[in-house]
Write a protein that holds these residues in place. Sequence first.
Motif, PDB file in Angstrom:
ATOM      1  N   GLN A  32       0.823  -1.207   0.000  1.00 14.13           N
ATOM      2  CA  GLN A  32       0.000   0.000   0.000  1.00 14.13           C
ATOM      3  C   GLN A  32       0.862   1.263   0.000  1.00 14.13           C
ATOM      4  OE1 GLN A  32      -3.259  -0.878  -0.157  1.00 14.13           O
ATOM      5  NE2 GLN A  32      -2.615  -3.003   0.173  1.00 14.13           N
ATOM      6  N   ASP A  33       0.351   2.333  -0.599  1.00 10.15           N
ATOM      7  CA  ASP A  33       1.008   3.634  -0.452  1.00 10.15           C
ATOM      8  C   ASP A  33       1.123   4.003   1.029  1.00 10.15           C
ATOM      9  OD1 ASP A  33       1.151   5.092  -3.310  1.00 10.15           O
ATOM     10  OD2 ASP A  33      -0.669   3.889  -3.213  1.00 10.15           O
ATOM     11  N   LEU A  34       0.061   3.728   1.768  1.00  6.37           N
ATOM     12  CA  LEU A  34       0.035   4.009   3.207  1.00  6.37           C
ATOM     13  C   LEU A  34      -0.575   2.819   3.920  1.00  6.37           C
ATOM     14  CD1 LEU A  34       0.190   5.777   5.761  1.00  6.37           C
ATOM     15  CD2 LEU A  34      -1.970   6.853   5.052  1.00  6.37           C
ATOM     16  N   GLY A  35       0.168   2.255   4.847  1.00  9.54           N
ATOM     17  CA  GLY A  35      -0.324   1.122   5.615  1.00  9.54           C
ATOM     18  C   GLY A  35      -0.358   1.428   7.102  1.00  9.54           C
ATOM     19  N   PHE A  36      -1.402   0.971   7.764  1.00  8.81           N
ATOM     20  CA  PHE A  36      -1.504   1.066   9.212  1.00  8.81           C
ATOM     21  C   PHE A  36      -1.492  -0.357   9.772  1.00  8.81           C
ATOM     22  CE2 PHE A  36      -3.521   5.080   7.921  1.00  8.81           C
ATOM     23  CZ  PHE A  36      -2.891   5.986   8.776  1.00  8.81           C
ATOM     24  N   ILE A  37      -0.541  -0.651  10.642  1.00 12.35           N
ATOM     25  CA  ILE A  37      -0.400  -1.979  11.232  1.00 12.35           C
ATOM     26  C   ILE A  37      -0.827  -1.885  12.686  1.00 12.35           C
ATOM     27  CG2 ILE A  37       1.201  -3.855  11.764  1.00 12.35           C
ATOM     28  CD1 ILE A  37       2.973  -2.699   9.456  1.00 12.35           C
TER      29      ILE A  37
END
Length: 570
Positions: free
Chosen positions: A230-235
Amino acid sequence: MGEPLTPDLKLTAEEALKEASNFLRGTIAVGLDDPVTGALSEEDAKLLKFHGSYQQDDRDLRVERQRQKLEPAYLFMVRVRMPGGVCTPAQWLAMDALARSHANGTLRITTRQTFQFHGVLKRHLKPLIAGINQALLNTLAACGDVNRNVICHNNPYLTPVHGEVYRLARAISDHLLPRTRAYRELWLDEKPSADTVPDEEPLYGPTYLPRKFKIGLAVPPVNDVDVFAQDLGFIAVAEGARLVGFNVAVGGGMGMSHGDPATYPRLAEVIGFCPPEKAVQVAEEVVKVQRDYGDRTNRKHARLKYTIDDRGVAWFRHTLEQRLGWRLGEPRPFRFERTGDGYGWVQGRDGRWHLTLFIMSGRVKDTQEVRLMTALREVAKFHDGDFRLTANQNVIIANVKPANKARIDELLQAHGVSLQEDMSALRLNALSCVALPTCGLAMAESERWLPDLVERLERLLERLGLKEEPILLRVTGCPNGCARPYLAEIGLVGKSLGRYNLYLGADFAGERLNQLYRENVAQEEVVDVLAPLLEHYARERRKAEHFGDFVIRAGYVKPVRNGKAFHDAA
């Protein structure tokens, strides 16, 4: 490298088109009313993407129609925006009915957890999109140079953390939507009044983003959304049943171009940690940095991954924190064990049940042997939970009352729908894009070839005693990467009609890229090329060793984690 692009640089034609489009209106309305052609103009077809549709044509018919001096058999693909992939039974029934009345009679579940309609004629575009909105869904920003459908591990009934992550995915999606009224004017016939204020895009501006932007939220230990693509990932980081925040990963992306080493897939990098209440702000500011610094002179170089590689991760974090007005925390420990979905029935914390069904290439349709579309339609008529589409093209019949569990089993069995007990682990981990005959970018077959490829590989794996060994297989018709092929243990990427580049060596948790093993392999030779590697794996694999790890240990390919090294490792 610290300043945005200056106005004197030559921008792409798409940038001028967006700016002159009157906030995405263009002349789409005129083109829809033109009965002479089944197409929209080239410029309006580009703007149409922001409204959730791609103009295509049936490539199986191209040569014959050219011979008859007819225009191509134009068709449209329409994609729904559905953050987290969740819909009600009533919405499922509505999508089913629209597919049969305005499309080709099938639904396709995409790797971004949403529905696509295929084979839509121009005269059906407006009633189809209006029907989607009547079902309280829409297609706005499902395509185009904007933030696309936000994906997440989408069963909020499993734990409280999953529920919070799904709600946040919806909040991010809503916050990043374009504000133009063009969508409602074009498709829902809303008319501006004397009190209507002029359009503005406070987030995107009149030229929107340089290219598409993708966001995904993952809940370890399952990386079912391929968060590093992803361009921006939240884990998600949890302490027991409490969500304490997210590790923030930036710069992932799968697309590349054959023969162009300046383009490459890239894994997102974790740059810090944020609390849950700050995640929407982080998403907005990351998008704004890309809006202001992304390359608008070259669309092949316009994704966030290139912005970061050009300017550096340290620069990106510093710029982001300046805009946030606070510093990201240091990343917290996390561990992923696998990508892909878990299949069959699972019980949630509230006692209700959830059934994940494998769907080959995400295509919901009826065949002579398996009446899947009819079966799910019948389930939706009495199901009082919801449906959840996964990022691996499958569907979850979710939140099922215990009293309805046996009824669903019986109904699916009566329609020939298997519950995966006899399927190979390879089949259950296979993905493909649509490719031919409709995708204009496709160079080779994908969805139509996958069943034959899987069957041939299954026979080999059965002989080798590997039927139960999970192997990530992904096939795409071109290098743009819609089915995330560069994160597959076996990735096949269309090079030309009937020929593929074969990539090996990604890991099972989605944290390593694969590498080119063999170029330009003929379709009929793929299994023969893989056979000696799989035979070697069957003989010498270590306990619990995945195929992607084995081919690296055995020296077939080198490990690749840095996108810039993707072409150099061979």
